[in-house]
Design an enzyme around this catalytic site. Structure first.
Site, PDB file in Angstrom:
ATOM      1  N   ASP A   1       0.719  -1.353  -0.027  1.00  0.00           N
ATOM      2  CA  ASP A   1       0.111   0.086  -0.071  1.00  0.00           C
ATOM      3  C   ASP A   1       0.877   1.490  -0.009  1.00  0.00           C
ATOM      4  O   ASP A   1       0.612   2.227  -0.785  1.00  0.00           O
ATOM      5  CB  ASP A   1      -1.262  -0.112   1.274  1.00  0.00           C
TER       6      ASP A   1
ATOM      7  N   ASP B   1       0.840  -7.172 -10.813  1.00  0.00           N
ATOM      8  CA  ASP B   1      -0.325  -7.010 -11.915  1.00  0.00           C
ATOM      9  C   ASP B   1      -0.703  -5.290 -11.443  1.00  0.00           C
ATOM     10  O   ASP B   1      -0.753  -4.623 -12.432  1.00  0.00           O
ATOM     11  CB  ASP B   1      -1.378  -7.856 -11.758  1.00  0.00           C
TER      12      ASP B   1
END
Ligand code: ATP
Length: 337
Positions: free
Chosen positions: A205, A229
């Site tokens: 994050d 991804d």
């Protein structure tokens, strides 16, 4: 001129359009590739009973190199993702996603030049999921020491070979203590073998935020499948969008070159797609095939094209079609002689 046999999968959605554009540009650069064209995707299901016929896998195994457009696995079709299956069947364990600013393209940042190395065979993409009764579902995240060390070694070797100075491992080991903990431990262990490369790690994050605030602090990011991804789409956004982001799937025996983006059904068949991501993927393929000269000329043509900034596709605010962009690039390359 040397000829090589290369598997060509045009893909579906915008695949045929960006593939045609890419072939036109490669041809203009004077490279004669002996393509083996194979079909996969939703259009072959009716005829072959599967979106990924075995002949596609066999062709890639035989030729060792492939160029591929995007493929969509129809939702609810009962078939596993074609892309994930291809990567697992051919053990394409590393997915390399270079993110480099193209001068002239208006984007959030300038001079971005980083690489994402995404583990390509496991994590939440292992396909192990099931319903628990009718109101709950479980998807299993698989992380192994073997695959984590393999991708870490690939990342550090790549850094050494291509002059990258720093490797950053991306993870969520503070919460996923066992799975991401194992990934992080594995990368840390491998990092010790490469004392000349700086190493650090960042929680995913925070990585997302840092990439948006100051992407220049990163050089090479190595990540498990899912984070890799997501972050590579984020990074594509930093340099102007998905139409500009190439990708390379690398295994021990096969290399498969394909754009990061999907089949973009919303713009398919309308001559709107930006072919740059696939052309950039083809540039990497040409280097891999020993056609560095042609690769350099195509890269130069792209750079000049964007610097001039006149013929832009819709994703970059212009109104030039896929076909016109391809012929403009081909003309530019032909003029280079
Ligand atoms: P996937 O799940 O396969 O990644 P997706 O539908 O999530 O597919 P894309 O198909 O990559 O994502 O499309 C995302 C958005 O980006 C769409 O609005 C699409 O039109 C746009 N896009 C993707 N590739 C291109 C391209 N080459 N040129 C222009 N726009 C593109």
């Amino acid at each position: 001129m040397k000829t090589d046999r290369v598997t060509l999968i045009q893909g579906d959605g915008i695949g045929p359009e960006i593939t045609a554009a890419t072939l036109e540009v490669i041809e203009a650069a004077g490279v004669k590739i002996n393509w083996e064209k194979v079909e996969a995707g939703q259009d072959v299901i009716a005829e072959q009973g599967t979106p990924l016929p075995d002949s596609v896998i066999q062709s890639l195994k035989k030729n060792g190199t492939g160029l591929k457009g995007p493929l969509t696995t129809p939702v609810g079709s009962g078939f596993r993702s074609i892309n994930v299956t291809l990567r697992q069947e051919l053990t394409l364990f590393a997915n390399l996603r270079p993110v480099k600013s193209l001068p002239g393209v208006s984007s959030l940042f300038r001079d971005i030049d980083l690489v994402i190395v995404r583990e390509n065979t496991e994590d939440l993409y292992s396909g192990v999921e099931h319903m628990v009764g009718s109101d709950a579902a479980e998807s299993i995240k698989i992380i192994t020491r073997r695959a984590s060390e393999r991708i870490a070694r690939f990342a550090f070797d790549y850094a050494l070979k291509y002059g990258r100075k720093k490797v950053t491992a991306v993870h969520k080991a503070n919460i996923l203590k066992l799975s991401d903990g194992l990934f992080l431990d594995s990368v840390r262990l491998v990092a010790k073998e490469y004392p000349r490369i700086e190493f650090n790690d960042v929680i995913v994050d925070n990585a997302a935020m840092q990439l948006v605030i100051n992407p220049h602090q990163f050089d090479l990011l190595v990540a498990p499948n899912l984070y890799g991804d997501i972050l590579s789409d984020l990074c594509a956004g930093l340099i102007g969008g998905l139409g500009l982001a190439p990708g390379i799937n690398i295994g021990e025996k096969v290399s498969l070159f394909e754009p990061v983006h999907g089949s973009a059904p919303d713009i398919a068949g309308k001559d709107l797609a930006n072919p740059t991501a696939m052309i950039l993927s083809a540039i990497f393929m040409l280097h891999h095939l020993g056609e560095g000269n042609a690769a350099d000329r195509i890269e130069k043509a792209l750079a000049e094209h964007y610097k001039e900034g006149k013929l832009l596709t819709a994703d970059l605010g212009g109104n030039t079609g896929t076909r016109k962009m391809a012929s403009a690039l081909a003309e530019r390359i032909a003029k280079m002689g």
